[in-house]
Every structure is written in C-alpha cells, then in structure tokens.
Design a protein around this motif. Structure first.
Motif, PDB file in Angstrom:
ATOM      1  N   ILE A  66       0.872  -1.063  -0.043  1.00 49.46           N
ATOM      2  CA  ILE A  66      -0.023   0.198   0.075  1.00 49.46           C
ATOM      3  C   ILE A  66       1.035   1.396  -0.105  1.00 49.46           C
ATOM      4  N   ALA A  67       0.703   2.119  -0.927  1.00 46.21           N
ATOM      5  CA  ALA A  67       1.818   3.175  -1.119  1.00 46.21           C
ATOM      6  C   ALA A  67       1.197   4.380  -1.931  1.00 46.21           C
ATOM      7  N   THR A  68       1.352   5.661  -1.350  1.00 50.02           N
ATOM      8  CA  THR A  68       1.127   6.822  -2.048  1.00 50.02           C
ATOM      9  C   THR A  68       2.285   6.991  -3.017  1.00 50.02           C
ATOM     10  N   LEU A  69       2.070   6.317  -3.954  1.00 47.94           N
ATOM     11  CA  LEU A  69       3.211   5.928  -4.931  1.00 47.94           C
ATOM     12  C   LEU A  69       3.465   6.773  -6.068  1.00 47.94           C
ATOM     13  N   THR A  70       2.281   7.124  -6.718  1.00 45.00           N
ATOM     14  CA  THR A  70       2.646   8.093  -7.930  1.00 45.00           C
ATOM     15  C   THR A  70       1.354   9.356  -8.220  1.00 45.00           C
ATOM     16  N   GLY A  71       1.905  10.334  -8.612  1.00 43.12           N
ATOM     17  CA  GLY A  71       0.907  11.458  -9.139  1.00 43.12           C
ATOM     18  C   GLY A  71       0.202  11.138 -10.326  1.00 43.12           C
ATOM     19  N   ALA A  72       0.729  10.029 -11.074  1.00 39.59           N
ATOM     20  CA  ALA A  72       0.170   9.456 -12.209  1.00 39.59           C
ATOM     21  C   ALA A  72      -1.278   8.705 -11.798  1.00 39.59           C
ATOM     22  N   ALA A 106       5.470   2.193 -12.263  1.00 42.27           N
ATOM     23  CA  ALA A 106       5.551   1.794 -11.022  1.00 42.27           C
ATOM     24  C   ALA A 106       5.440   0.563 -10.535  1.00 42.27           C
ATOM     25  N   ALA A 107       4.024   0.228 -10.809  1.00 38.46           N
ATOM     26  CA  ALA A 107       3.651  -1.215 -10.357  1.00 38.46           C
ATOM     27  C   ALA A 107       4.505  -2.032 -10.954  1.00 38.46           C
ATOM     28  N   MET A 108       5.065  -2.011 -12.418  1.00 38.39           N
ATOM     29  CA  MET A 108       5.584  -2.827 -12.950  1.00 38.39           C
ATOM     30  C   MET A 108       6.979  -3.187 -12.376  1.00 38.39           C
ATOM     31  N   PHE A 109       7.770  -2.005 -11.893  1.00 37.06           N
ATOM     32  CA  PHE A 109       8.957  -2.179 -11.319  1.00 37.06           C
ATOM     33  C   PHE A 109       8.687  -2.961  -9.905  1.00 37.06           C
ATOM     34  N   LEU A 110       7.688  -2.839  -9.152  1.00 31.88           N
ATOM     35  CA  LEU A 110       7.359  -3.596  -8.091  1.00 31.88           C
ATOM     36  C   LEU A 110       7.254  -4.998  -8.430  1.00 31.88           C
ATOM     37  N   LYS A 111       6.652  -5.383  -9.595  1.00 32.88           N
ATOM     38  CA  LYS A 111       6.167  -6.757  -9.781  1.00 32.88           C
ATOM     39  C   LYS A 111       7.500  -7.473  -9.986  1.00 32.88           C
ATOM     40  N   ARG A 112       8.652  -6.985 -10.398  1.00 33.72           N
ATOM     41  CA  ARG A 112       9.840  -7.762 -10.587  1.00 33.72           C
ATOM     42  C   ARG A 112      10.361  -8.075  -9.329  1.00 33.72           C
ATOM     43  N   TYR A 113       9.688  -7.804  -8.203  1.00 27.85           N
ATOM     44  CA  TYR A 113      10.328  -8.454  -6.709  1.00 27.85           C
ATOM     45  C   TYR A 113       9.253  -9.179  -6.257  1.00 27.85           C
ATOM     46  N   THR A 114       8.212  -9.781  -7.000  1.00 25.24           N
ATOM     47  CA  THR A 114       6.964 -10.304  -6.127  1.00 25.24           C
ATOM     48  C   THR A 114       6.771 -11.552  -7.060  1.00 25.24           C
ATOM     49  N   ALA A 115       7.924 -12.162  -7.544  1.00 26.67           N
ATOM     50  CA  ALA A 115       7.476 -13.552  -8.470  1.00 26.67           C
ATOM     51  C   ALA A 115       7.368 -14.590  -7.479  1.00 26.67           C
ATOM     52  N   LYS A 116       7.441 -14.696  -6.108  1.00 28.34           N
ATOM     53  CA  LYS A 116       7.587 -15.649  -5.325  1.00 28.34           C
ATOM     54  C   LYS A 116       6.203 -15.963  -4.430  1.00 28.34           C
ATOM     55  N   TYR A 117       5.173 -15.140  -4.669  1.00 25.47           N
ATOM     56  CA  TYR A 117       3.818 -15.207  -4.045  1.00 25.47           C
ATOM     57  C   TYR A 117       2.871 -14.452  -4.781  1.00 25.47           C
ATOM     58  N   PRO A 118       1.482 -14.709  -4.542  1.00 26.06           N
ATOM     59  CA  PRO A 118       0.515 -13.849  -5.195  1.00 26.06           C
ATOM     60  C   PRO A 118       0.465 -12.594  -4.494  1.00 26.06           C
ATOM     61  N   TRP A 119       0.448 -11.505  -5.519  1.00 25.54           N
ATOM     62  CA  TRP A 119       0.702  -9.943  -4.745  1.00 25.54           C
ATOM     63  C   TRP A 119       0.095  -9.032  -5.452  1.00 25.54           C
ATOM     64  N   ALA A 120      -0.363  -7.998  -4.706  1.00 22.37           N
ATOM     65  CA  ALA A 120      -1.409  -7.095  -5.103  1.00 22.37           C
ATOM     66  C   ALA A 120      -0.590  -5.699  -4.754  1.00 22.37           C
ATOM     67  N   HIS A 121      -0.698  -4.693  -5.626  1.00 20.83           N
ATOM     68  CA  HIS A 121      -0.299  -3.282  -5.084  1.00 20.83           C
ATOM     69  C   HIS A 121      -1.539  -2.267  -5.272  1.00 20.83           C
ATOM     70  N   LEU A 122      -1.475  -1.663  -4.000  1.00 12.50           N
ATOM     71  CA  LEU A 122      -2.496  -0.399  -3.963  1.00 12.50           C
ATOM     72  C   LEU A 122      -2.096   0.873  -4.117  1.00 12.50           C
ATOM     73  N   ASP A 123      -2.139   1.747  -4.988  1.00 11.16           N
ATOM     74  CA  ASP A 123      -1.718   2.932  -5.418  1.00 11.16           C
ATOM     75  C   ASP A 123      -2.594   4.051  -4.708  1.00 11.16           C
ATOM     76  N   ILE A 124      -2.293   4.763  -3.615  1.00  8.59           N
ATOM     77  CA  ILE A 124      -3.303   5.332  -2.802  1.00  8.59           C
ATOM     78  C   ILE A 124      -3.156   6.674  -2.756  1.00  8.59           C
TER      79      ILE A 124
END
Ligand code: BES
Ligand code: MN
Ligand code: ZN
Length: 486
Positions: free
Chosen positions: A365-371, A438-456
């Motif tokens: 969960i992250a205030t990740l991008t103005g986009a 930004a999410a694609m960047f994170l995805k590169r670190y999450t191959a080992k488990y089911p993952w989701a990202h919330l951009d808040i």
C-alpha cells in the motif's frame, strides 16, 4: 464513543430516551409508522419541499411537539444501498455536529430491517465525523458533545446488528489511528515515531514486533532502501509487526506500507507548491498500522504480518544522486534515474523481505505516483495484480467496505520503459502510464507469492480547505483480512 443497540419500534421512537434522533428516510418510508408527531412532520416537509428523497438532503427540527428528543433530524437515503445509507448518515451527522446533543439515537425508517452492514457504516460515519486533529493544534474546538450513539433495530436482528457495530467500531479505531499518524507533520511523525507507534500498538494488543535499524538493514543488503534513507539525518526504521490468530503452520497475509515520513523528492527535488502534503507520504504505513489496530480488536483466525520501511527522502551532501546504481535485497541492480521515485525503492526491498514468511498473499500500500491521481482522481485507489483471484478479492473487499479501488493493467509491454544500460532496471519509465510502470517495477520483486499493489496517492488524503488524512484504505484492508478468516 459508546455505541449501543436498542430494540425499538418506529412508533416508539418519539418516547425514546435520547436528546437527538436521527431518522434515515427514503422511498418506501411510511410516515404513519413513525407515529403522529414524527409522521406529520415528515409528510409536511416532503409536501412543502423542505425534504426530498435525494442523496444529501436532510432536515433539522428542534423541539418537535410530541417527541421527547429535542433534536430531530430526517436524513434522506437515495436508495437501499449501504452507500446511500452512509451518505444519509454523513449529511445528518453534519447537521448535529456543532450542536449540543450528547446522546444520539439513530433509526432507519427504510422498508428493509436494519442490518449488520448499516451498523458498521454507522460506526464508521460517526468516527469520521467526530475525529479532530489536535496534536499540534490543541486549541481545535470539539466538533460535538456526543458521548453515546444508539442504533435502533428489531429484536430479531439484534445479534447480527451488534456484530456489525463491533466491526465498524474496530475499523473506525483503525481509521482514526491512520488519520492521526498521517496528519502529524514530518517533524513529529518521523520514522522513529512510526516505530514507537507500532511498539505501542504491539504492547496494547499483544502483537509481536521487531524494529530493524540501519546497521541491520545494511547487513541484510537492502541497498535500495538504504539509498533513499542516506540523505536524511533521521535514522531509518524497518518495522515488522505480527498478529497471530491462526496456527503457526497457516501461511500469513503480508501487508507492506510505504513509510516515507517526508518526500522532498531528494536531489530530484519537488517544486515548493503543496510540498507540505508530502508529509502524507507515509499513508501506506499508516494504513498498515490502522489495519493492525482493527484486526487486533476483532481477532480473526488469520496470521498477519506488517512490514513498514520508514525513512525520509531528503536532498543533502550524502543523498543518493541521479545515475547512482544500487543493489537491491533481491540481488537485482537499480539505476536511480530520479530520486523522487523513492517509494518503489523502499518497497522493493520490503517485498523481497516478505518472501521469508512464505506468504499466502502480499499486498503493498503506497502513495506511489501522481500519475495514479491523474488516472483515478480521489475516489478509487489504484489496484494492480497479476493474480485475477486476488484482484477480484480486493475489488470485492473495497466495494463491501465502501472504500473502493479499481484494477489497472500490468501488461508486459509496460515493462519496456524500465530498461537501463547500466543496471538491471531504472527506477522510472516514461511519464505516460507512470502509475503502471511503478507497479511494473514492484512486480519484478514479487515472483514468489501472489501479490497486489494499492496506489493510494489519490485516496489517502484530501487537499484544500479540508486538508487531512482519510485513513483509507484501512476499511478495504480490514475487510480483506476478515474475508481470509472464512
Ligand atoms: N510520493 C510521491 C507520489 C505523489 C505525488 C503522491 C503527488 C501524491 C501526490 C512519489 O514518491 C513520487 O514523487 N512519485 C513521482 C514518480 C516520478 C518521479 C516517476 C511522481 O509521481 O511524480
Ligand atoms: Mn517521491
Ligand atoms: Zn513519495
């Protein structure tokens, strides 16, 4: 706040012991069922155009003859949904807020009986309406004198309604904690403060906690997290919180919250306008703490881990520079092309750290991008996941909790922009589609488990005259965790 339920029929409300009565009304409401005093007032108000069954419409009446409560508020719901019920409550509470009422009785005159969801919504709406930020403004006036809120319901549904109220109270406490943490300015809410807050939470609710310092983070090899933190005088903290509600053998859920307690942008410094709002850049971390607060109270049968990388993003003589290459905990190297894309750098190391828990699922969960704010505005959080089942689960949780998100794409074509000639990846892609890269960047670190990202970035706080943290997405996350308990 003292929340209670009370078995009461509509016709008896006029005799009820309370100094304010909030009646939710709408299509299908029978004025006759309310008894003469309330029924006549409602019919008259509708006929003369002082009330209509439209969202946000409400009416305050004082000293209505034949009604014991000196304040009566009719609040119109535009339909039978939980969302319409909440809108009615928010409007109705708005009328009572500044006043003198101490004991509020809430009742629904809608055709369907009061249910657990409505009770949950009530606790949330009251919590939101009464929260006041005081920490650095002790002079802020109280918004109301309310001490007690009672929800009227039928005897048959009282048990489930009570459960809903308990859930709502726990979520509201979590939301309030998240709002309070995020509202505190950067010179108060430092990484050390977040760690102390987590320790307080752990102590109060018997959670396990570990806080790693810079030395330990160095030893682990979190090169990306360290690169962001190195420009600041404030020591970094890596917070590990654990709630155990199920057997040790049950794979945990892991929540990872971005804890940038202030984001100046670093050497790629941000413009001055509205930079103060970057104190909210720890909204993800705040939502993890808030969710733990709610979960610790509700005690579902799940195991939950919270990971919070916390630091400041500052420009200084020791700050990381554009073009610097660092090695992440995963071993992948990253060329830091823009020091303002720091959130993904602290998250990627936390996401790799999450592997050691062999998680059933990881949600960051992250205030990740103005986009993301450009894409979705302030209503829905951005949700990204390569896992359809997990995405559907989060979507449902957001809908049920009235804390909605919207799934965004992760096609591999978007990965193109992260290529670097000097490292395994750059930390930014092109401007277009910035929330997705930004999410694609994170995805590169999450191959080992089911993952989701919330951009808040759009949902965690409000700007303008009502500037302040919202406590989102604590309701969504709590709903998600409770859902996993079966
Ligand atoms: N914390 C910001 C994102 C943000 C900006 C949230 C404005 C809400 C409002 C994040 O660290 C950031 O600066 N992101 C950059 C990324 C860019 C450099 C690729 C952004 O969104 O501009
Ligand atoms: Mn930034
Ligand atoms: Zn940031």
């Amino acid at each position: 706040m003292d929340f209670k339920i009370q078995a009461a029929e509509l016709k008896d409300l006029r005799h009820a012991e309370a100094d304010a009565l909030l009646l939710v009304v709408g299509e299908g409401t029978s004025p006759e069922a309310l008894g003469k005093a309330l029924g006549t007032a409602l019919t008259g108000a509708l006929k003369e155009g002082d009330l209509a069954y439209k969202a946000g419409r409400c009416l305050y009446l004082h000293g209505l003859p034949g009604v014991k409560a000196s304040r009566v508020v009719f609040a119109a719901a535009s339909g039978a949904s939980a969302k319409a019920f909440r809108a009615a409550l928010v409007a109705g509470l708005g009328l009572l807020k500044g006043g003198g009422a101490r004991h509020l009785l809430v009742a629904s005159a809608l055709p369907q009986p009061v249910d657990a969801t409505q009770a949950e919504v009530l606790a949330g709406a009251v919590g939101d309406a009464l929260y006041v930020y005081r920490h650095t403004k002790p002079s802020a006036p109280a918004v109301s004198k309310l001490l007690r809120v009672t929800l009227a319901c039928g005897t048959a549904e009282s048990a489930t309604v009570r459960d809903g109220l308990h859930r709502g109270e726990a979520v509201a406490a979590g939301v309030a904690l998240a709002r309070e943490c995020a509202n505190r300015p950067g010179n108060h809410c430092t990484p050390s403060y977040l760690a102390d807050e987590a320790r307080r939470l752990a102590k109060a609710h018997d959670l396990e906690i570990e806080v790693l310092n810079r030395k330990e983070v160095e030893k682990l090899g979190m090169g990306c997290f360290l690169a962001v933190a190195q420009g600041s005088e404030q020591p970094l903290k890596f917070i590990v919180l654990q709630y155990r509600g199920a057997a040790k053998t049950v794979a945990p859920l892991v929540l990872v919250g971005k804890g940038i307690t202030f984001d100046t942008g670093g050497i790629s410094i941000k413009p001055a306008a509205e930079m103060d709002e970057m104190k909210f850049d720890m909204g993800g971390a705040a939502s993890v703490l808030g969710t733990f607060r709610a979960v610790a109270q509700l005690k579902p049968k799940v195991n939950l881990v919270g990971l919070i990388p916390a630091c400041e993003n500052m420009p200084s003589g020791s700050a990381v520079k554009p073009g610097d290459v660092v090695t992440s905990l995963s071993g992948q190297t990253v060329e830091i092309l823009n020091t303002d894309a720091e959130g993904r750098l602290i998250l990627c190391d936390a996401l790799t750290y999450a592997e050691r828990f062999k998680p059933a699922a990881v949600v960051d969960i992250a205030t990740l991008t103005g986009a993301c704010v450009v894409a979705l505005g302030h209503h829905r959080s951005g949700m990204f996941s390569p896992d359809d089942a997990l995405a559907a689960e989060l979507d449902r949780a957001g809908q049920a909790a009235l804390d909605p998100c919207w799934r965004m794409p992760l096609d591999e074509e978007y990965d193109e922009g992260l290529k670097s000639n000097f490292a395994d990846m750059g930390n930014v892609g092109p401007r277009a589609g910035g929330a997705i890269t930004a999410a694609m960047f994170l995805k590169r670190y999450t191959a080992k488990y089911p993952w989701a990202h919330l951009d808040i970035a759009g949902s965690a706080w409000k700007s303008g005259p009502a500037k302040g943290a919202t406590g989102r997405p604590v309701p969504l996350l709590t709903q998600f965790v409770l859902g996993r308990a079966g």
